[in-house]
Design an enzyme around this catalytic site. Structure first.
Site, PDB file in Angstrom:
ATOM      1  N   CYS A  42       0.862  -0.982   0.166  1.00 41.46           N
ATOM      2  CA  CYS A  42      -0.232   0.021   0.633  1.00 41.46           C
ATOM      3  C   CYS A  42       1.103   1.243   0.681  1.00 41.46           C
ATOM      4  O   CYS A  42       1.874   1.439   0.186  1.00 41.46           O
ATOM      5  CB  CYS A  42      -0.848   0.176   1.422  1.00 41.46           C
TER       6      CYS A  42
ATOM      7  N   ASP B 134       0.289   3.462   2.211  1.00 46.85           N
ATOM      8  CA  ASP B 134       0.717   4.457   2.997  1.00 46.85           C
ATOM      9  C   ASP B 134       1.754   4.374   3.789  1.00 46.85           C
ATOM     10  O   ASP B 134       2.510   3.781   4.043  1.00 46.85           O
ATOM     11  CB  ASP B 134      -0.460   3.886   4.234  1.00 46.85           C
TER      12      ASP B 134
ATOM     13  N   ARG C 211       2.687   4.526   6.251  1.00 46.37           N
ATOM     14  CA  ARG C 211       3.283   4.207   7.513  1.00 46.37           C
ATOM     15  C   ARG C 211       3.486   2.738   6.933  1.00 46.37           C
ATOM     16  O   ARG C 211       4.133   2.333   8.051  1.00 46.37           O
ATOM     17  CB  ARG C 211       2.277   3.595   8.741  1.00 46.37           C
TER      18      ARG C 211
ATOM     19  N   HIS D 297      -2.041  -4.126   4.701  1.00 46.91           N
ATOM     20  CA  HIS D 297      -2.273  -3.744   6.176  1.00 46.91           C
ATOM     21  C   HIS D 297      -3.152  -3.286   7.108  1.00 46.91           C
ATOM     22  O   HIS D 297      -3.772  -3.090   6.248  1.00 46.91           O
ATOM     23  CB  HIS D 297      -0.918  -2.481   6.305  1.00 46.91           C
TER      24      HIS D 297
ATOM     25  N   CYS E  39      -6.278  -0.062   6.971  1.00 46.46           N
ATOM     26  CA  CYS E  39      -6.164   0.773   5.609  1.00 46.46           C
ATOM     27  C   CYS E  39      -6.979   1.619   4.795  1.00 46.46           C
ATOM     28  O   CYS E  39      -8.379   1.021   5.740  1.00 46.46           O
ATOM     29  CB  CYS E  39      -5.607  -0.516   4.588  1.00 46.46           C
TER      30      CYS E  39
HETATM   31 CO    CO Z   1      -3.343   0.903   2.760  1.00 48.88          CO
END
Ligand code: CO
Length: 211
Positions: A43, A45, A47, A99, A102
């Protein structure tokens, strides 16, 4: 804001110096070429940085990231990355890493309109529909969300397996293992969902290509 930006370049110089101190040949070696054993599909993302969470140095992970780690079979970017990773780099493992928490998966559970991204999120909604009975039976919203993240990863692993790229590689005797992982933002731990595929035999028959 300007300071934050210039700091990035200072941090880069410090990173270079640190690497050279540990290994004077570090960049020289990397400049010769790459032979990563892993293709990571994760992803976007911020993090969930691919290399960092598995402690992998530069040169070890070929990476494709998008919102909610999706494997969309008409996505030229994903297909190009997969083709290059399999047929040129000869990676041994393809890891789809989702994750918990998400935002893309969360958005797919709701009916809210966000914008252009709604059309991307529709692919995730398709995964909900495929698993509707199971997901709808989970009354706790957070538990349902977590399970949706997991079944989405599982579905994306199958979608990697369905590609002509992977099926041809398997048929040619190339050993590639496909894995599904979920990263927990709350504690940093990765769980292997145990959905590893090594051939196309577990795909629905309609997806199995004559090779
Ligand atoms: Co995500």
């Amino acid at each position: 804001m300007e300071k934050y930006y210039t700091n990035l370049l200072d941090k880069n110089k410090a990173w270079v110096a640190n690497n050279l101190e540990k290994d004077p040949d570090f960049f020289n070696r990397l400049s010769q070429g790459q032979q990563p054993p892993i293709l990571w599909i994760g992803c976007s993302d911020s993090r969930v940085p691919a290399n960092e969470i598995i402690g992998a140095p530069p040169g070890e992970v070929f990476v494709h990231r998008n919102i909610a780690n999706m494997v969309i079979h008409s996505d030229m970017s994903m297909l190009s990355v997969l083709d290059f990773a399999v047929n040129v780099l000869k990676v041994k493992h393809v890891i789809v890493c989702g994750h918990y928490g998400c935002g893309g998966v969360k958005a797919a559970m709701s009916n809210k309109q966000i914008g252009l991204i709604d059309n991307w999120i529709r692919h995730i909604k398709d995964v909900y529909r495929l698993n509707e009975d199971e997901l709808n039976s989970i009354s706790d919203e957070n538990e349902r969300f977590n399970r949706f993240v997991e079944v989405n990863v599982k579905e994306q692993v199958l979608d990697v397996a369905k590609t002509s790229i992977i099926q041809n590689a398997w048929s040619n005797g190339q050993e590639i293992h496909l894995h599904g992982w979920v990263y927990d933002i709350k504690d940093g731990i990765i769980e292997d969902l145990d959905v590893t595929l090594k051939n196309n035999s577990s795909l629905s028959e309609v997806y199995q290509l004559d090779l």
